[in-house]
Enzyme design. Sequence first.
Site, PDB file in Angstrom:
ATOM      1  N   LYS A 257      75.888  57.808 -51.037  1.00 39.01           N
ATOM      2  CA  LYS A 257      76.574  57.564 -51.378  1.00 39.01           C
ATOM      3  C   LYS A 257      77.438  57.364 -50.442  1.00 39.01           C
ATOM      4  O   LYS A 257      77.248  57.435 -49.556  1.00 39.01           O
ATOM      5  CB  LYS A 257      76.432  59.071 -50.867  1.00 39.01           C
ATOM      6  CG  LYS A 257      77.331  60.109 -51.081  1.00 39.01           C
ATOM      7  CD  LYS A 257      77.073  61.818 -51.064  1.00 39.01           C
ATOM      8  CE  LYS A 257      78.558  62.494 -51.727  1.00 39.01           C
ATOM      9  NZ  LYS A 257      78.286  63.987 -51.424  1.00 39.01           N
TER      10      LYS A 257
ATOM     11  N   SER B 284      79.313  67.371 -55.447  1.00 40.13           N
ATOM     12  CA  SER B 284      79.599  65.860 -54.783  1.00 40.13           C
ATOM     13  C   SER B 284      79.924  64.734 -55.137  1.00 40.13           C
ATOM     14  O   SER B 284      80.027  63.286 -55.251  1.00 40.13           O
ATOM     15  CB  SER B 284      80.559  66.238 -53.629  1.00 40.13           C
ATOM     16  OG  SER B 284      79.109  65.737 -52.564  1.00 40.13           O
TER      17      SER B 284
ATOM     18  N   SER C  76      75.693  69.626 -53.755  1.00 36.33           N
ATOM     19  CA  SER C  76      76.215  67.906 -54.290  1.00 36.33           C
ATOM     20  C   SER C  76      75.291  67.373 -54.455  1.00 36.33           C
ATOM     21  O   SER C  76      75.170  66.485 -54.753  1.00 36.33           O
ATOM     22  CB  SER C  76      76.782  67.739 -52.429  1.00 36.33           C
ATOM     23  OG  SER C  76      77.664  68.170 -53.635  1.00 36.33           O
TER      24      SER C  76
HETATM   25  N1  GLN Z   1      80.132  72.317 -54.643  1.00 40.93           N
HETATM   26  C1  GLN Z   1      80.020  72.295 -53.220  1.00 40.93           C
HETATM   27  C2  GLN Z   1      81.847  72.311 -52.249  1.00 40.93           C
HETATM   28  O1  GLN Z   1      82.754  72.086 -53.649  1.00 40.93           O
HETATM   29  C3  GLN Z   1      78.695  71.641 -52.249  1.00 40.93           C
HETATM   30  C4  GLN Z   1      79.779  70.418 -52.207  1.00 40.93           C
HETATM   31  C5  GLN Z   1      78.745  69.689 -51.570  1.00 40.93           C
HETATM   32  O2  GLN Z   1      77.162  70.111 -51.476  1.00 40.93           O
HETATM   33  N2  GLN Z   1      78.491  69.244 -50.472  1.00 40.93           N
HETATM   34  O3  GLN Z   1      81.540  72.743 -51.020  1.00 40.93           O
END
Ligand code: GLN
Length: 443
Positions: A41, A116, A140
């Site tokens: 990532k 994400s 995420s």
């Molecule tokens: N969807 C969550 C957010 O927008 C989780 C993001 C993540 O785990 N980096 O914060």
Amino acid sequence: MTPFENAKTLNKKYNCFLEVFEAGKYPASSGKLDGMTVAIKDVLALKDAHLTCGSKFLENFTSLYSATCVERLQKAGAVFIGKTNMDEFAMGSSNENSAYGAVLNPWDITKVPGGSSGGSAVSVACGAVRLALGTDTGGSIRQPAAFCGTVGLKPTYGRISRYGLTAFASSFDTVGSFSQTLEDAASALEVMAGHDDHDMTSVNIPVEEYSLGSQKDVRGLRIGIPKEYFGEGIEPDIREAIEATKKKLEKTGCLLIPVSLPHTKYAVAVYYILTTAEASSNLARFDGIRYGKRAKESATLLETYVRSRSEGFGPEVKRRIMLGTYVLSSGYYDAYYIRAQKVRRLIKEDFINVFKECDALLTPTTPTTAFKIGDKINDPLAMYLNDIFTVSANISGNPAISIPVGLDRNGLPIGAQIITKDFDEMNLFAIGKEIFEELKMKN
Ligand code: GLN
């Protein structure tokens, strides 16, 4: 075709990579992971590769060193294929917040892959790599794993060093993986886990032989079914798949017991207060001076800051910085930030208490399967609610995994989540292998 050519071809279809390396750029050594193809990532540093964090701000930034987890994989024989697309600074649940375009879900290209770590999930799901690194601050890894039909592991907070991970919310951020099999997730964790002098929150608890998890007997394990995770808003096909999963576990000799985590209803609110607060502080370093792009033709230092940040950050990142600054501002600090910290403790205590009664929890990973690209992007609240089942394990730090357990009526993957006690990743693998379903893509 080499794995690099294969990744380039698949990337044209799904936009899952931000960079595919030239063959030989990162020569592999031999070790436990001998030849395992890995994608990273683009929020994790790999020396001499780009590190964009999905942001225009860092378009031309190159890492000067490698993250500890990345370095450990490399030493164990991983072959790095590329860096993956992601929501900007890991903020999002659909990958639509990337400055480099949306990632398409290989099960149905009109659907989001989740976020994400959407690019990482897709790079595994479409067969470009065997394993991909992701980060999980509120879901995420687990949410995109569920949407793309892969295994998605978020270890205990502190199990894997965060050195070399660009911080979003430091007390939540956790490195983990996507893979087709539990075995690959387990062997990669074995390699990455363990104390690191560069990260004071990485713990010194011994690393277990997680790859033996698949041989562990689960008979007699008590599986808690938390009632707060089975309320309204869950798609019927997901409900059914979780019911079938429960039956499977009963057949293997696990005991199912109803449990309660009473403070669950505050989790999304607590998450979005505390993570935005931490993000507003962490992202202050992007000022146009030290990192990334500097706005041109500014007359004063302040103007340089303001213009660089206005041009460099996308709308969701700005929204979070403003929210975070607000909850930390004097006058609101006690009402929001301090209060949310107190509720964080109550949520952690829910988990401590429930694990006196059971060894693991079983829940759906998400209330819905992958949604349409464009569907939620203009409704931040609807987007945030997609994290409803995943954020708690980040608030508490407990390890959790998403396991593919079936397809819905439209042929989209469904994920089941297992959560265990702190540092009991072993049981994630042991229970996971009993419920794992290999999902077959039609095309
Ligand atoms: N969807 C969550 C957010 O927008 C989780 C993001 C993540 O785990 N980096 O914060």
